[in-house]
Design an enzyme around this catalytic site. Sequence first.
Site, short mmCIF file in Angstrom:
data_model
loop_
_atom_site.label_atom_id
_atom_site.label_comp_id
_atom_site.label_asym_id
_atom_site.label_seq_id
_atom_site.Cartn_x
_atom_site.Cartn_y
_atom_site.Cartn_z
N LYS A 214 0.88 -1.18 0.00
CA LYS A 214 0.00 0.00 0.00
C LYS A 214 0.91 1.22 0.00
CE LYS A 214 -1.92 2.93 2.11
NZ LYS A 214 -1.61 4.35 1.78
N GLU B 126 9.10 1.44 11.39
CA GLU B 126 10.17 2.44 11.34
C GLU B 126 9.48 3.80 11.38
OE1 GLU B 126 12.05 5.17 10.66
OE2 GLU B 126 12.45 4.62 8.57
N CYS C 121 13.54 10.49 7.91
CA CYS C 121 13.35 10.01 9.28
C CYS C 121 14.59 10.23 10.13
CB CYS C 121 12.98 8.54 9.25
SG CYS C 121 14.09 7.55 8.23
N GLU D 90 9.12 16.00 15.81
CA GLU D 90 9.67 15.78 14.47
C GLU D 90 9.04 16.80 13.51
OE1 GLU D 90 8.65 12.07 12.28
OE2 GLU D 90 10.79 11.95 11.89
#
Length: 486
Positions: free
Chosen positions: A179, A255, A289, A386
């Site tokens: 996906k 992750e 990331c 973040e």
Amino acid sequence: MAPQIKYTKIFVDNEWVDSKSGKTFETYNPHDGSVIAKVAEGDKVDIDVAVRAAHRAFHRNSEWRLMDASERGRILQKFADLVERDAKYLAELESFNNGTVLSFSHSMIAMVLPVIRYIGSLSDKIQGDTVPADGEVFSYTLKQPVGVCGLILPWNAPIAMFINKVTSALAAGCTVVVKPAEQTPLTALALAALLAEAGVPKGVVNVVPGFGKTAGAALTHHPDVAKISFTGSVVVGKEIQQAAGVNNLKRITLELGGKSPLIIMNDADLTVAVPYAALGVFTMQGQVCIAASRLYVQSDIYDKFVEAAVKHARSIKIGNPADPTTQHGPQVDETMMKKVLGYIEKGKLEGAKLMTGGKRVGHEGYYIEPTVFADVKDDMTIAKEEIFGPVQSILKFDTLEEVLERANSTSYGLSAGIFTTNLNTALQFTKHVEAGTVWVNNYLKIDPHVPFGGFKDSGLGREYGLYCLDPYLEVKTVIVALSKKL
Ligand code: NAI
Ligand code: MG
């Protein structure tokens, strides 16, 4: 010239099909917000069809399950050759759909080729043990593919994420339903076509574009999906961990990003540290990331470093990602652009010192200037959350002891870095910092040979490295009783 869009449908059983509902969604070019293509919008029913195909392809008598492991490896090597053949097209398509500057997209393809070849080479090296169990027995273990895997991808590095997850699952002998992120469905579809061309039997790789709450959630709740591998936000990662236990017990690999500290000691070589620190946070417009989003600089060199960092940020060339000389492109979409600009406003409001950047560029597309904040404090929002944007937050520290404490004061633990010429400082830092990857005198290097993943809320499990297939394998123990008669 815009790259040709060859595939916009759902890929199931090596064929292109419309969504059952007939619905499509638009995908955009972040450079100007224009619509590139309408893509089939998969929903629960389409996920069901894809999982059924993957389930059939995983049957013990299927072509895939009966195939020699070495042949799986050969198919993956052929896939690498095809990605190499189409490298230019794939890099252009990626850049067109997610705004990664073209020069970096090309480097990304150059980086994923060794990933496919390394992971593919592990296909026929999956070995169990013989075990000296007590008694008159012969005991051994088999490592067998876990089953149908749901692979949920983010939009920031779509090709790299597809390749890492899909090749690991296939090398282990699993079948997959992918996906892709709703923002960036196109390269996943192009790569699926190359896997079919490489000889992957039908049903082994299926790709269902669609949204997270519909197609994504259907995959994470599906009772015939044995494992989910996901890269994305912490919020969704936690949702997936819960969903994984609702209808069956899925194995999961997560992750989930970070707030990675990069430490610059007084004795660091600034000619290396300044450009690495910039690379660490401005690459892909900060949409990485492992972004070095907390930059701790030791007090003696602090002013000098800030000055050099500002100069570096101002030198970065902003422009259309399709221009090969551009160094800094747009954020992926309006939502992300607004989110990042919101963080910049918060930074100013909470008293961080804006040294350069801070504004949207123009009115078309989703560009934000490379931004540097100095005098950032640990309790400011920009030092805690973040940002996923081109924002370098510089903090001052005095001692290694102090900076270790501050670096570890976060729920994240994906990566960390240190620049120093003192071996003891470097090794003390690598020992005590809470992070899955630690770079010394470099930053952002990802390599298929070494494991990658996070401590704490940054994730679960590891990708890459010699053990990258383990999350896709079950260990089966066999105990054979031996007759005492010889
Ligand atoms: P997200 O986590 O919502 O989306 C990532 C993927 O998960 C997409 O394919 C999405 O469709 C899917 N998804 C969303 N909700 C789902 C659900 N309930 N069940 C199953 N799948 C679901 O990330 P988003 O909204 O694109 O970005 C939000 C933040 O996440 C960013 O600002 C950034 O901080 C972080 N992020 C981290 C990434 C990383 O590399 N670790 C990559 C992308 C985003
Ligand atoms: Mg989201």
